[in-house]
Design an enzyme around this catalytic site. Structure first.
Site, short mmCIF file in Angstrom:
data_model
loop_
_atom_site.label_atom_id
_atom_site.label_comp_id
_atom_site.label_asym_id
_atom_site.label_seq_id
_atom_site.Cartn_x
_atom_site.Cartn_y
_atom_site.Cartn_z
N SER A 57 0.72 -1.17 0.11
CA SER A 57 0.21 -0.29 0.37
C SER A 57 1.12 1.61 -0.29
O SER A 57 1.83 1.05 -1.07
CB SER A 57 -1.23 -0.23 1.31
N ASP A 67 -8.54 -4.34 -6.57
CA ASP A 67 -7.84 -3.04 -5.71
C ASP A 67 -8.69 -2.10 -6.10
O ASP A 67 -9.02 -1.72 -6.57
CB ASP A 67 -6.75 -3.42 -5.21
N HIS A 87 -7.19 -5.12 -2.26
CA HIS A 87 -5.19 -4.31 -2.46
C HIS A 87 -4.90 -5.17 -0.84
O HIS A 87 -3.39 -5.36 -0.81
CB HIS A 87 -6.04 -2.97 -1.87
#
Length: 464
Positions: A285, A375, A410
């Protein structure tokens, strides 16, 4: 003489037949009749149902074999897993099976026909865990204390049922321990040179190849991936860079910059049990942003990079790598009908300030980029395209490895952990829930494959 492969029941039947023939020849013999009755009683004895998990104690990334035995043929059963998080919330998963001709079930080879998942999923009871009915909104399962295991209670229930149904008959049960930290791994708190982190060292004297472990903007100090790396033979330093009480400045911004990450990298290089020439960096991330800054800044020489669902830059950073308040620019935020926010458009390459984008063509080490195609937090596919094209144009295509997973979200983490499609991101000044994306089964498959490929990548570029 009885043949060695005869069943106990068959042996008792033959004994009973012989005794009955004696009665017919010699007349009624009370003692013998009582013995026959005892034989009949014993021959009707049946083993109680048994549920096993092998091994009962294992690392979180290890598969375990779950079997139910001594049931009836074509018998409907439910296997249910329940555990409490460190915050006390109940998580559970269940699956429906029908016993086979051997009056047993084997989750490694048998198919679930309903419940939390369907099909042959040996570890489905773990990756399909979700908060129990009536739990708090927006929960996400994350291990805080890696020196203790998750205790998962697995039950074998009669019939096709669910945990929420009141009347359930438990036939058997077993408790498993799921660890991030193997025996002999050393955990060392780091509070030096302004670094806030935790170093994990594998058993033995070393020197070990090592990873610098960077998480995302949720902040804090997360140790579980580093603990697992050390359990697999790699030293790992997990560092906090925002959202921690021991860091300077407000917790909701990144008040440390490039010099902080340089110090963390240097700390690994200087450690007597770390091989200074074999250090990689992993970022998930927002952690991808400092990962790429490390790889494109003079003075750093990482041996490899692993980037999971991150961007090549950030609208929040100044030239020193420090951030401003995240809420300062919301023009690219998107909300669903529940009010949950997606930050995906914030990280689209065209929406990033040009000065924030790293010159990834200057990267000199192998880079693995992992994409979750569902995502909802980062424009991962588009950022992977930018990195791949930049390296191709620089004649460095051989340094780039791309893994792309349909249906994955994600938060691609170590395997057999639940998919979190959305969770509570912050509570002040008001509650805000974030969309991460991902669907349980394909996300689980992505985590399993990605973790295997990550370890292979590290073996290739840090140990050989």
């Amino acid at each position: 003489m009885f043949r060695a492969h005869m069943s106990v029941t068959r042996i008792w039947q033959l004994i009973e037949k012989r005794m009955m023939s004696c009665i017919s020849v010699h007349g009624k013999l009370p003692g013998l009749q009582r013995a026959v009755g005892e034989v009949r009683r014993k021959s009707s004895f049946r083993q109680s149902p048994l549920l096993t998990a092998t091994p009962v104690r294992a690392l979180i990334d290890e598969q375990i074999s779950i079997k139910g035995r001594f049931l009836s043929q074509n018998y409907p059963v439910t296997v249910c897993a329940q555990m409490h998080s460190e915050e006390g919330d109940l998580w559970e998963a269940f699956a429906h099976y029908t016993t086979n001709a051997s009056s047993s079930i084997n989750l490694t080879s048998d198919h679930s026909v309903g419940g939390s998942y369907v099909g042959c999923e040996p570890m489905g009871l773990f990756w399909a865990l979700e908060p129990a009915l009536g739990s708090r909104e927006g929960l996400r399962l994350r291990k805080r204390n890696v020196e203790t295991p998750y205790m998962v209670n697995i039950s074998l229930l009669e019939g096709h049922t669910s945990p929420s149904e009141g009347q359930r008959t438990e036939l058997a049960a077993v408790t498993t321990e799921r660890w991030y930290m193997a025996p002999g791994v050393r955990r060392i708190e780091i509070r030096q040179n302004n670094i806030v982190g935790t170093l994990f060292l594998p058993p033995g004297p070393g020197p070990f190849p090592a990873m610098l472990d960077l998480w995302g903007m949720v902040g804090g100090l997360l140790e579980y991936r580093s603990a697992l790396f050390a359990s697999r033979g790699f030293a790992s330093l997990s560092v906090a860079y925002m959202g921690h009480k021991d860091l300077p400045g407000p917790q909701h911004i990144m008040s440390v910059g490039d010099s902080y990450f340089k110090s963390a990298f240097q700390l690994l290089q200087d450690h007597c049990q770390v091989d200074a020439d074999r250090i990689g960096v992993i970022g998930l991330s927002y952690g991808v942003v400092p990962t790429l800054r490390i790889a494109t800044t003079i003075g750093f020489k990482p041996s490899c990079l692993i980037c999971i669902n991150g961007a090549v830059g950030s609208p929040l950073l100044d030239e020193d790598g420090k951030s401003k308040m995240f809420e300062s620019d919301q023009k690219h935020w998107e909300f669903d009908d529940r009010g949950y926010v997606s930050f995906r458009n914030v990280s689209l390459p065209d929406n990033l300030p040009p000065e924030s984008k790293r010159k990834v063509e200057n990267i000199t080490c192998p880079l693995m980029y992992i994409v979750g195609e569902d995502d909802l937090c980062t424009a991962s596919t588009e950022n992977a395209d930018v990195i791949e094209e930049a390296l191709r144009s620089a004649g460095k295509s051989h340094q780039f490895t791309r893994l792309s997973y349909p249906g994955a979200g994600h938060l691609i983490e170590p395997p057999y952990t639940p998919c979190s499609r959305a969770s509570l991101w912050k509570t002040k000044p008001e509650k805000l829930f974030t969309l991460w994306g991902g669907h349980p089964a394909p996300h689980a498959a992505a985590q399993e494959d990605a973790w295997k490929r990550i370890l292979e990548f590290m073996e290739t570029h840090l140990r050989r």
